[in-house]
Motif scaffolding. Structure first.
Motif, short mmCIF file in Angstrom:
data_model
loop_
_atom_site.label_atom_id
_atom_site.label_comp_id
_atom_site.label_asym_id
_atom_site.label_seq_id
_atom_site.Cartn_x
_atom_site.Cartn_y
_atom_site.Cartn_z
N ARG A 1 0.83 -1.22 0.18
CA ARG A 1 -0.21 -0.12 0.00
C ARG A 1 0.88 1.40 0.05
O ARG A 1 2.01 1.31 0.66
N ALA B 1 -3.35 9.17 -6.73
CA ALA B 1 -3.48 7.91 -6.02
C ALA B 1 -4.10 8.18 -4.53
O ALA B 1 -4.38 9.29 -4.15
N LYS B 2 -4.84 7.12 -4.04
CA LYS B 2 -5.37 6.92 -2.76
C LYS B 2 -4.47 6.41 -1.73
O LYS B 2 -3.47 5.48 -2.36
N THR C 1 -3.68 2.62 -2.75
CA THR C 1 -3.04 2.30 -4.13
C THR C 1 -1.90 1.28 -3.81
O THR C 1 -0.94 1.46 -3.03
#
Length: 87
Positions: free
Chosen positions: A2, A35-36, A39
């Motif tokens: 992540r 992006a989060k 991601t």
């Protein structure tokens, strides 16, 4: 791995909660795409992170779940650092 975890482990951002907030504000891109925190990133990806008036572009070299402080900088290569706006 992540995105928020990578930023914390590599020590680009000190805390994972802060990394999540920065990502949720849309201040991080991965390979040109917004992006989060969740991601998925892999070696070779390019990250652009906006810290206030500074834009830092880094390439991911390797992913590790944990790392020593001295070795954290080996996880990425800074490609460029630029100031935004202002004089």
């Amino acid at each position: 791995m992540r995105l928020d975890k990578f930023l914390k482990v590599s020590r680009l951002i000190k805390r994972r909660t802060l990394a999540k907030e920065v990502a949720d504000q849309g201040r991080i891109t991965v390979n040109g795409n917004q992006a989060k925190a969740s991601t998925d990133i892999k070696a070779g990806d390019e990250l652009e992170v906006r810290f206030g008036q500074k834009l830092v572009t880094v390439r991911v070299n390797e992913l590790k779940d944990t790392t020593k402080k001295e070795e954290a900088a080996n996880m990425y290569t800074v490609l460029k650092e630029e100031k935004l706006g202002g004089e």
